[in-house]
Design an enzyme around this catalytic site. Structure first.
Site, short mmCIF file in Angstrom:
data_model
loop_
_atom_site.label_atom_id
_atom_site.label_comp_id
_atom_site.label_asym_id
_atom_site.label_seq_id
_atom_site.Cartn_x
_atom_site.Cartn_y
_atom_site.Cartn_z
N CYS A 136 0.84 -1.21 0.00
CA CYS A 136 0.00 0.00 0.00
C CYS A 136 0.87 1.25 0.00
O CYS A 136 1.34 1.69 1.06
CB CYS A 136 -0.93 -0.02 1.20
N CYS A 139 -0.47 4.10 2.12
CA CYS A 139 -0.30 3.95 3.57
C CYS A 139 1.16 4.19 3.97
O CYS A 139 1.41 4.81 5.00
CB CYS A 139 -0.65 2.52 4.01
N ASP A 140 2.10 3.71 3.18
CA ASP A 140 3.49 3.63 3.66
C ASP A 140 4.48 4.49 2.89
O ASP A 140 5.64 4.59 3.31
CB ASP A 140 3.95 2.16 3.61
#
Ligand code: NAP
Length: 313
Positions: A136, A139-140
């Site tokens: 992701c 997300c990261d």
């Protein structure tokens, strides 16, 4: 003590299919209950810009899902933050057990559990998951400011993630096992024009390596798919974007599956082989897999469920 609640229509899953089913089933006065699952909002909550949702030339995936949830609620759908852990479709009413202990019985069930990211299946990938290996970018990506990153895959997700990651990374290497991307042309054009992205054709990751204390990625060993030659790429982040697998665990022993795990439905409808059980979205569709097609199928499932319930009554 665990409570038991009955509903006419139980919707399982909270992506575009689930929320659209919620809107339509509510407007049919079926008073549906929707159980959101482990990732409320589904896959679109892990994307950034969505440019192909009709009516919005650009919308953030998470915002779109917040709007869909609000829309379903406004129409009267009861939305519950819980996870269905067991589903018994052997007799009506169907029974769903949840993580919270509440048991739901339902005259009809609409399955919208979607799909989730696939992994390469390497032991070294598993070792570094959450410590340099991710599926992701949204997300990261932020953790990799000024660092080198690799992205694996050749579809829309891989190209979108590679582009997004250039906001943070000093360099992104897109590793693909063939020499042709299956992503949309518009995304390929953007990729080709981005000076931070290099594409490595005909390669697959053999191993992710790094340090043990602290746990962290230092690079990947990649293998040429034709010559077998192994090369080393130094990087701090590895983003796997090789597609998605349907989340059919709840029903895999109760319903027919196709194409490696997708729930089978009657052509042109959302009816499964069990009367009163309907499936919509990425759980059943391995061809189109778009937010808009999932939403369309969610609508179909609610209309199919409405017809089924009317016939029972
Ligand atoms: P996808 O289209 O299935 O592409 C998966 C990619 O990963 C393919 O290029 C495939 O290679 C590669 N791959 C698969 N298994 C692999 C393995 N074990 N090792 C190395 N490479 C592997 O998946 P996706 O990109 O996640 O997209 C899924 C669906 O969502 C598609 O329908 C896509 O159009 C849609 N989507 C749309 C948008 C958008 O419209 N904005 C954004 C994201 C996703 P091959 O090409 O060789 O098979």
């Amino acid at each position: 003590m665990s409570a038991t609640r009955h509903t006419k229509v139980l919707i399982i899953g909270s992506g575009p299919a689930g929320y659209t089913a919620g809107v339509y089933a509510s407007r049919a006065m079926l008073e549906p209950i929707l159980i959101q699952g482990i990732e409320p909002g589904g896959q679109l909550t892990t994307t950034t810009e969505v440019e192909n949702w009709p009516g919005d030339s650009e919308v953030q995936g998470p915002d779109l899902m917040v709007r869909m949830e609000a829309h379903a609620r406004a129409m009267g759908c009861e939305i519950i933050g819980d996870i269905v852990t067991n589903l018994d479709l052997s007799k009506r009413p169907f029974t769903a057990q949840t993580d919270s202990g509440t048991v739901y019985t339902a005259d009809a069930v609409i399955l919208c559990t979607g799909a989730r990211a696939k992994w390469l299946g390497l032991p070294s990938e598993e070792k570094f998951k959450g410590f340099g290996v991710s599926a992701c970018a949204t997300c990261d990506g932020f953790f990799y400011r000024g660092m080198e990153i690799v992205v694996v895959g050749g579809g829309n997700t891989a190209v979108e993630e590679a582009l997004f990651l250039t906001n943070f990374a000093s360099k992104v290497t897109l590793i693909h096992r063939r020499d042709e991307l299956r992503a949309e042309k518009i995304l390929i054009n953007r990729l080709e024009k981005n000076p931070k992205i290099e594409t490595l054709w005909f390669h697959e990751i053999e191993e992710v390596y790094g340090t043990d204390a602290p746990l962290g990625v230092e690079g990947v060993k990649v293998k040429h798919t034709k010559t077998g030659e192994i090369t080393d790429i130094a990087c701090k982040g590895v983003f796997i974007a090789i597609g998605h697998a349907p989340a059919s665990e709840l029903v895999k022993d109760q319903l027919a599956l196709h194409s490696g795990g997708y729930v089978s439905v009657e052509a042109g409808s959302t009816r499964t082989a069990i009367a009163g059980v309907f499936a919509a979205g990425d759980l059943t569709d391995h061809t189109y897999r778009q937010a808009v097609t999932s939403a369309g199928m969610g609508c179909m499932a609610a209309l199919d469920a409405e017809k089924f319930i009317a016939e029972q009554e």
